[in-house]
Design a protein around this motif. Sequence first.
Motif, PDB file in Angstrom:
ATOM      1  N   VAL A  15       4.138   2.782  -1.802  1.00  0.00           N
ATOM      2  CA  VAL A  15       5.126   2.452  -0.849  1.00  0.00           C
ATOM      3  C   VAL A  15       5.813   1.409  -1.201  1.00  0.00           C
ATOM      4  N   VAL A  16       6.992   1.141  -1.567  1.00  0.00           N
ATOM      5  CA  VAL A  16       7.745  -0.106  -1.996  1.00  0.00           C
ATOM      6  C   VAL A  16       8.324  -0.764  -0.619  1.00  0.00           C
ATOM      7  N   THR A  17       7.963  -1.738  -0.451  1.00  0.00           N
ATOM      8  CA  THR A  17       8.361  -2.644   0.839  1.00  0.00           C
ATOM      9  C   THR A  17       9.299  -3.847   0.367  1.00  0.00           C
ATOM     10  N   PRO A  18       9.925  -4.619   1.283  1.00  0.00           N
ATOM     11  CA  PRO A  18      10.267  -5.814   1.080  1.00  0.00           C
ATOM     12  C   PRO A  18       9.261  -6.750   0.977  1.00  0.00           C
ATOM     13  N   PRO A  47       4.980  -4.572  -2.220  1.00  0.00           N
ATOM     14  CA  PRO A  47       6.352  -5.193  -1.901  1.00  0.00           C
ATOM     15  C   PRO A  47       7.177  -5.844  -3.114  1.00  0.00           C
ATOM     16  N   ALA A  48       8.127  -5.733  -3.057  1.00  0.00           N
ATOM     17  CA  ALA A  48       9.157  -5.782  -4.322  1.00  0.00           C
ATOM     18  C   ALA A  48       9.775  -7.444  -3.966  1.00  0.00           C
ATOM     19  N   PRO A  49      10.036  -8.084  -5.038  1.00  0.00           N
ATOM     20  CA  PRO A  49      10.611  -9.227  -4.895  1.00  0.00           C
ATOM     21  C   PRO A  49      12.153  -9.582  -4.344  1.00  0.00           C
ATOM     22  N   ASN A  50      12.958  -8.270  -4.530  1.00  0.00           N
ATOM     23  CA  ASN A  50      14.347  -8.473  -3.894  1.00  0.00           C
ATOM     24  C   ASN A  50      14.738  -6.724  -3.569  1.00  0.00           C
TER      25      ASN A  50
END
Length: 378
Positions: A15-18, A47-50
């Motif tokens: 699950v990709v999040t901010p 968590p993605a950087p942007n």
Amino acid sequence: PAVAQDYTWPDFFTVVTPVVGTANHSLGVAWTSEFSAQTASRARVLPAPNGYARAEWLATQEGRIAMLQASDYFDQMDAVDGFLNAQGGPFDSRVAVMNLVTPWSYMVRGDSDIESFTDIGPDTRVSVAASSAFLVTGIDALLAYNGMTRDDVQVVEVGGYAPNTRVVVEGRADVTFTGPISGTSYEAEANPNGIRWLPLPEREADPEAYDRYRALMPGYTPLETVSGTTSALGIRVDHAFQANHVRADEDPEFVYQLAKWLDEHYEDFKDDFVHAPMMSVDSMVRFLEAGHLQPIHDGAIRYLQEIGVWNAQYQARNDALVQLATDRVALWQETLDEAREQGIDLSPDNAEFRALWDDRRQAAVGDMTYGELVLAIE
């Protein structure tokens, strides 16, 4: 139903999040922890950087689920800035479940002389975080309200979401665009000077100024703030319906089962994070009633039909959104093929690639942005 009892969850999904410190990351940790504890599956928060990375990681299957709000989705479909690359450009994704209904506004320090949109002037130091397109657009919209651009103010460039707030607290910038429910905003409110939020003007106050602002902020809904820092409560600001997206070709059974699990186990995770109660079917219904801005996945529609909250009006709008998305993705693929045939470098900073995409998009839809095309759906 037997199908629900017999469903076998995937062993693992991401699950990709901010970034850490944002409300959506904390929410992701809250529900995936409960999910992993109660099923044979393991959901990992990444968590993605942007904002560019969140969308791209979904497209490239780095993640199976990714949080996008309408402004992210619109910018991706327009291939704005960092979305202008082969992996991160227009891509067909669909909403699986709702995350948060998030207020976004303009924060100043408590001792600032800035009290309204119209107090922004040439001497204003404006924080600009290029890490996400919607943060930059938020600032551009504030300036557009006053007939200005970034060339007309003092820009303070920062590298990410947390510094975007801290520069105001530290006194190095006067105003920033951020969210009252983020951890960084709670930290900012605790500083000795406190913080304040600029209320969104009513359109009647200055229709031309408001329309300039709204042209850049089509993916938001004006609401009174009911969640977040004490300083923001009761203030009318723009809100974004932030949703978990999946690929359009994602297994409908997986999406159906995920929507069903989150609804049936809502009580198990809603107290694990202060804003987790917003991750509910009620929030999804609010999104639909407001006129949803991104297409809903077939698996999610199946569950909404099952619980009796889907109707013909929602379906008609969804069909139009799907058609708009598939047309845009097809146009993007045609542009990529043409660029490759011509030997054009497919990178965001290549003016030739940008010109080619702008020409193809102009020929297809004229000057309308993707957000404007969505808002034009009746």
